[in-house]
Design a protein around this motif. Structure first.
Motif, PDB file in Angstrom:
ATOM      1  N   ASP A   1      38.545  43.404  35.571  1.00 57.91           N
ATOM      2  CA  ASP A   1      37.531  42.369  35.283  1.00 57.91           C
ATOM      3  C   ASP A   1      38.173  41.086  34.768  1.00 57.91           C
ATOM      4  N   LYS A   2      39.381  41.158  34.230  1.00 60.15           N
ATOM      5  CA  LYS A   2      40.118  39.957  33.783  1.00 60.15           C
ATOM      6  C   LYS A   2      41.342  39.747  34.663  1.00 60.15           C
TER       7      LYS A   2
ATOM      8  N   ALA B   1      46.962  38.051  36.597  1.00 57.35           N
ATOM      9  CA  ALA B   1      46.736  36.597  36.586  1.00 57.35           C
ATOM     10  C   ALA B   1      47.369  35.926  35.377  1.00 57.35           C
ATOM     11  N   GLY B   2      48.404  36.554  34.804  1.00 62.80           N
ATOM     12  CA  GLY B   2      49.159  35.879  33.750  1.00 62.80           C
ATOM     13  C   GLY B   2      48.897  36.429  32.372  1.00 62.80           C
ATOM     14  N   ALA B   3      49.519  35.773  31.398  1.00 62.44           N
ATOM     15  CA  ALA B   3      49.257  36.114  29.999  1.00 62.44           C
ATOM     16  C   ALA B   3      47.783  35.850  29.739  1.00 62.44           C
TER      17      ALA B   3
ATOM     18  N   PHE C   1      46.608  37.945  43.169  1.00 61.88           N
ATOM     19  CA  PHE C   1      47.214  36.908  42.321  1.00 61.88           C
ATOM     20  C   PHE C   1      48.358  37.471  41.474  1.00 61.88           C
TER      21      PHE C   1
ATOM     22  N   GLY D   1      51.684  33.089  36.564  1.00 56.38           N
ATOM     23  CA  GLY D   1      52.230  33.040  35.205  1.00 56.38           C
ATOM     24  C   GLY D   1      52.994  34.312  34.882  1.00 56.38           C
TER      25      GLY D   1
HETATM   26  N1  COA Z   1      43.745  35.114  30.892  1.00 51.21           N
HETATM   27  C1  COA Z   1      42.530  35.498  30.497  1.00 51.21           C
HETATM   28  N2  COA Z   1      41.493  35.675  31.340  1.00 51.21           N
HETATM   29  C2  COA Z   1      41.729  35.449  32.630  1.00 51.21           C
HETATM   30  C3  COA Z   1      42.971  35.037  33.121  1.00 51.21           C
HETATM   31  C4  COA Z   1      44.022  34.875  32.185  1.00 51.21           C
HETATM   32  N3  COA Z   1      45.245  34.511  32.557  1.00 51.21           N
HETATM   33  N4  COA Z   1      42.882  34.875  34.461  1.00 51.21           N
HETATM   34  C5  COA Z   1      41.624  35.192  34.802  1.00 51.21           C
HETATM   35  N5  COA Z   1      40.932  35.529  33.700  1.00 51.21           N
HETATM   36  C6  COA Z   1      39.538  35.956  33.612  1.00 51.21           C
HETATM   37  C7  COA Z   1      38.583  34.771  33.800  1.00 51.21           C
HETATM   38  O1  COA Z   1      38.416  34.066  32.577  1.00 51.21           O
HETATM   39  C8  COA Z   1      37.337  35.491  34.247  1.00 51.21           C
HETATM   40  O2  COA Z   1      36.733  36.092  33.110  1.00 51.21           O
HETATM   41  P1  COA Z   1      35.109  36.010  32.943  1.00 51.21           P
HETATM   42  O3  COA Z   1      34.593  36.744  34.155  1.00 51.21           O
HETATM   43  O4  COA Z   1      34.894  36.735  31.651  1.00 51.21           O
HETATM   44  O5  COA Z   1      34.768  34.546  32.940  1.00 51.21           O
HETATM   45  C9  COA Z   1      37.884  36.643  35.105  1.00 51.21           C
HETATM   46  O6  COA Z   1      39.247  36.828  34.689  1.00 51.21           O
HETATM   47  C10 COA Z   1      37.869  36.334  36.587  1.00 51.21           C
HETATM   48  O7  COA Z   1      38.572  35.119  36.777  1.00 51.21           O
HETATM   49  P2  COA Z   1      37.935  33.836  37.514  1.00 51.21           P
HETATM   50  O8  COA Z   1      38.675  32.626  37.017  1.00 51.21           O
HETATM   51  O9  COA Z   1      36.458  33.841  37.369  1.00 51.21           O
HETATM   52  O10 COA Z   1      38.324  34.174  39.029  1.00 51.21           O
HETATM   53  P3  COA Z   1      38.538  33.133  40.203  1.00 51.21           P
HETATM   54  O11 COA Z   1      38.636  33.950  41.442  1.00 51.21           O
HETATM   55  O12 COA Z   1      37.551  32.029  40.151  1.00 51.21           O
HETATM   56  O13 COA Z   1      39.975  32.459  39.906  1.00 51.21           O
HETATM   57  C11 COA Z   1      42.280  32.474  39.293  1.00 51.21           C
HETATM   58  C12 COA Z   1      41.130  33.250  39.940  1.00 51.21           C
HETATM   59  C13 COA Z   1      43.481  33.435  39.214  1.00 51.21           C
HETATM   60  C14 COA Z   1      42.643  31.267  40.152  1.00 51.21           C
HETATM   61  C15 COA Z   1      41.872  31.997  37.886  1.00 51.21           C
HETATM   62  O14 COA Z   1      41.351  33.114  37.176  1.00 51.21           O
HETATM   63  C16 COA Z   1      42.986  31.421  37.074  1.00 51.21           C
HETATM   64  O15 COA Z   1      43.391  30.298  37.299  1.00 51.21           O
HETATM   65  N6  COA Z   1      43.497  32.187  36.075  1.00 51.21           N
HETATM   66  C17 COA Z   1      44.492  31.723  35.166  1.00 51.21           C
HETATM   67  C18 COA Z   1      45.852  31.719  35.800  1.00 51.21           C
HETATM   68  C19 COA Z   1      46.875  31.173  34.817  1.00 51.21           C
HETATM   69  O16 COA Z   1      46.859  30.025  34.421  1.00 51.21           O
HETATM   70  N7  COA Z   1      47.813  32.056  34.422  1.00 51.21           N
HETATM   71  C20 COA Z   1      48.882  31.712  33.560  1.00 51.21           C
HETATM   72  C21 COA Z   1      48.564  32.030  32.148  1.00 51.21           C
HETATM   73  S1  COA Z   1      49.931  31.623  31.088  1.00 51.21           S
END
Ligand code: COA
Length: 257
Positions: free
Chosen positions: A23-24, A64-66, A108, A111
């Motif tokens: 879910d995350k 999807a990263g930290a 994905f 990070g």
């Molecule tokens: N940390 C915490 N939560 C994260 C996460 C992260 N790195 N990446 C995704 N999530 C969570 C989202 O907040 C969302 O939670 P919610 O449903 O409670 O709102 C859930 O995972 C699904 O992600 P979402 O962003 O809705 O999916 P998407 O398909 O629209 O986008 C990504 C996917 C991967 C492009 C996007 O989630 C993203 O950019 N994530 C962060 C990537 C990042 O910057 N990683 C480096 C961290 S140092």
């Protein structure tokens, strides 16, 4: 040992470790990282395990990263450096293990997720996989060894392109750049990883161990510099803004402070 955010199975000589927080998007929070460390430590003690596969559950992400929610709570330079070092340490346990780790990237790998794959000895991915180091969009840099390993694996020119733009690349670009060695369909990914793991298990264990040791003897000073720079960035306004913007689902406005 009971895990809540990962699963670990062992079949014959091959272990499979699955990040299980779909879910995350399998984001690496403290619990995932701590369970990952336990699992890797456990595998390092199991003589009969000769290869390990790491993958992600849910079909959409490897990781999807930290966890950005947890990251956003950091404010002091020492906290940032220690956050970086704790991840570096776990990934080092993987890289310095006597057994090969195979990353089977099924979505994905961004990070810390990309950095986890980079710490594995072999990376393969599905046609739908996406890789990237988007940290600069949050006001930080890769802190789990990515600045070192991506540079070593793909060369500095390509590593700088990915790290400085924070862009996401697809499976074919990952293959062309040497980030992965194979791209297969999603359906075949795990079977391919198992085939590779089993092929390695048939070879001489001492030779596999020696090959890993010879390939991965590295200078540690770059990792130290990465952790210190990561720590300094944690104290900036741009880091506050970058993480707040992600959590509020809005675009960041950086000021360079
Ligand atoms: N940390 C915490 N939560 C994260 C996460 C992260 N790195 N990446 C995704 N999530 C969570 C989202 O907040 C969302 O939670 P919610 O449903 O409670 O709102 C859930 O995972 C699904 O992600 P979402 O962003 O809705 O999916 P998407 O398909 O629209 O986008 C990504 C996917 C991967 C492009 C996007 O989630 C993203 O950019 N994530 C962060 C990537 C990042 O910057 N990683 C480096 C961290 S140092």
């Amino acid at each position: 040992m009971e895990f809540k955010t990962i699963t670990l199975t062992i079949s014959g000589h091959v272990a499979e470790l699955t990040l299980n927080r779909p879910d995350k998007l399998n984001a690496l929070n403290t619990q995932v990282l701590s369970e990952l460390r336990e699992a890797v430590a456990l595998l390092r003690r199991q003589e009969e395990v000769r290869a390990a596969i790491i993958t992600g559950s849910g079909g959409k992400a490897f990781a999807a990263g930290a966890d950005i929610g947890e990251l956003a709570d950091l404010s002091k330079s020492e906290e940032g450096a220690s956050f970086s070092q704790s991840g570096q340490h776990i990934f080092e346990l993987i890289e310095n293990s006597r057994m090969p780790f195979i990353a089977a990237v099924n979505g994905f790998a961004l990070g810390g997720g990309c950095e986890l794959a980079l710490a594995c000895h072999i990376r393969m991915c599905s046609e739908t996989a996406k890789f990237g180091q988007p940290e600069v969009a949050l006001g930080i840099i890769p802190g789990y060894g990515g600045t070192q390993r991506l540079t070593r694996i793909t060369g500095p020119t390509y590593a700088a392109d990915l790290i400085l733009t924070g862009r996401t690349i697809d499976a074919q670009e990952a293959l062309a750049s040497g980030l992965v060695s194979r791209v297969v369909s999603s359906e075949k990914l795990l079977d391919t990883a198992r085939e590779v793991a089993n092929a390695i298990c048939e070879k001489a264990p001492l030779a596999i161990r020696a090959a890993i040791e010879a390939i991965y003897s590295t200078d540690q000073s770059g990792y130290e510099r990465e952790a210190n720079l990561f720590g300094k960035l944690i104290t900036t306004n741009d880091f506050r803004e970058g993480t707040a913007a992600f959590l509020a689902k809005r675009k960041s406005k950086f000021t360079g402070q």
